[in-house]
Design an enzyme around this catalytic site. Sequence first.
Site, mmCIF file in Angstrom:
data_model
loop_
_atom_site.group_PDB
_atom_site.id
_atom_site.type_symbol
_atom_site.label_atom_id
_atom_site.label_comp_id
_atom_site.label_asym_id
_atom_site.label_seq_id
_atom_site.Cartn_x
_atom_site.Cartn_y
_atom_site.Cartn_z
ATOM 1 N N LYS A 163 -4.227 -3.568 3.373
ATOM 2 C CA LYS A 163 -3.226 -4.373 4.090
ATOM 3 C C LYS A 163 -3.669 -4.604 5.540
ATOM 4 O O LYS A 163 -3.541 -5.700 6.080
ATOM 5 C CB LYS A 163 -1.854 -3.682 4.041
ATOM 6 C CG LYS A 163 -1.219 -3.717 2.647
ATOM 7 C CD LYS A 163 0.014 -2.811 2.514
ATOM 8 C CE LYS A 163 0.552 -2.854 1.084
ATOM 9 N NZ LYS A 163 1.723 -1.978 0.880
ATOM 10 N N GLN A 187 4.843 2.842 3.614
ATOM 11 C CA GLN A 187 4.164 2.865 2.323
ATOM 12 C C GLN A 187 4.843 3.871 1.393
ATOM 13 O O GLN A 187 5.110 5.011 1.775
ATOM 14 C CB GLN A 187 2.674 3.218 2.530
ATOM 15 C CG GLN A 187 1.839 3.131 1.263
ATOM 16 C CD GLN A 187 1.754 1.718 0.680
ATOM 17 O OE1 GLN A 187 1.738 0.741 1.412
ATOM 18 N NE2 GLN A 187 1.718 1.621 -0.635
ATOM 19 N N ASP A 214 8.778 -5.828 3.660
ATOM 20 C CA ASP A 214 8.748 -5.541 2.217
ATOM 21 C C ASP A 214 9.995 -6.087 1.518
ATOM 22 O O ASP A 214 10.054 -6.109 0.293
ATOM 23 C CB ASP A 214 8.712 -4.013 1.986
ATOM 24 C CG ASP A 214 7.304 -3.471 1.798
ATOM 25 O OD1 ASP A 214 6.479 -4.163 1.171
ATOM 26 O OD2 ASP A 214 7.044 -2.349 2.263
HETATM 27 N N1 GUN Z 1 4.020 1.230 -2.960
HETATM 28 C C1 GUN Z 1 3.753 0.518 -4.076
HETATM 29 N N2 GUN Z 1 4.045 -0.790 -3.881
HETATM 30 C C2 GUN Z 1 4.500 -0.917 -2.617
HETATM 31 C C3 GUN Z 1 4.951 -2.016 -1.838
HETATM 32 O O1 GUN Z 1 5.004 -3.169 -2.276
HETATM 33 N N3 GUN Z 1 5.343 -1.725 -0.567
HETATM 34 C C4 GUN Z 1 5.307 -0.474 -0.069
HETATM 35 N N4 GUN Z 1 5.726 -0.288 1.178
HETATM 36 N N5 GUN Z 1 4.901 0.584 -0.758
HETATM 37 C C5 GUN Z 1 4.503 0.362 -2.040
#
Ligand code: GUN
Length: 293
Positions: free
Chosen positions: A54, A98, A121
């Site tokens: 990311k 995350q 998100d």
């Molecule tokens: N863990 C697995 N998928 C995601 C996501 O789309 N966002 C976040 N923040 N954590 C995750």
Amino acid sequence: MTATLLDGTAIAGEIRAELSDEVAEFIENNGVTPCLAAILVGQNPASQVYVRSKRKACEQVGLESVLHRLPEDVPQDDLLALITRLNRSSDVHGILVQLPLPPHIQAARILDAVHPLKDVDAFHPDNVGRLAQGRPRFLPCTPHGVLQILHRGGVPVAGRHVVIVGRSDIVGKPLALLLLAKDSPLGPQSANATVTVCHSRTSDLAQITRSADILVAAVGQPHCITAEMVRPGTAVVDVGVNRTPEGLAGDVDFAAVRELASHITPVPGGVGPLTVTMLLHNTLAAARLQMVA
Ligand code: GUN
């Protein structure tokens, strides 16, 4: 018939090129570089890979990113205090926590603490509620990635039967809401589907999956969608990312299903690159919202 491959890496590249131009224009007009703050708790290897990719993607399109690493045993109040600080900082436009979080932390309390205008998100109840009402602020990243891959891959969804296998808060449920809506930022052809959501307690799963025009697998079990569950001519989107001793595997038995599907996404190189790309899109959108807020 062998399926047309929906190449997520190529589609993500197209969108990232568009985003780079939009980010440059935003910086030129506002004198501010949009910034994503990522919070990583503990040492989960998959989470570390996701956060690294990311941040790298942010850099590619000209966004700033900062990483806050916290130890596995961080007290919940310390994590909440960090989020409060980032909520108040005018240098930070998007906040990403995350997942998964360690068991001693109540994930819902943490996600609720992120300011809704910085919630890239789209996990905050305010943003989930807006999505359910058909007036989203941010589109959730993986569901938005699925819409993009179908749209840019030439697979319309309006009026068609989409079967989603999996009812998670991150993929299955928000994707169902997006597809059910009367319109989408990609136009009404990327909405207005007839949607069925299946899960672990669904009876006669194969009968339902065989009635799909578009089948989305978001289960988290390697190769659980077999050829017998897919009617010839179905477009198949595989959201699964499963770590197996043989490497990354999707939820779909790719080798068998590609022989009968009309379109199929590979793993890796399917939805994954789009998820990251839509996070970049949301970070820019968050910065725009904060310029007028
Ligand atoms: N863990 C697995 N998928 C995601 C996501 O789309 N966002 C976040 N923040 N954590 C995750």
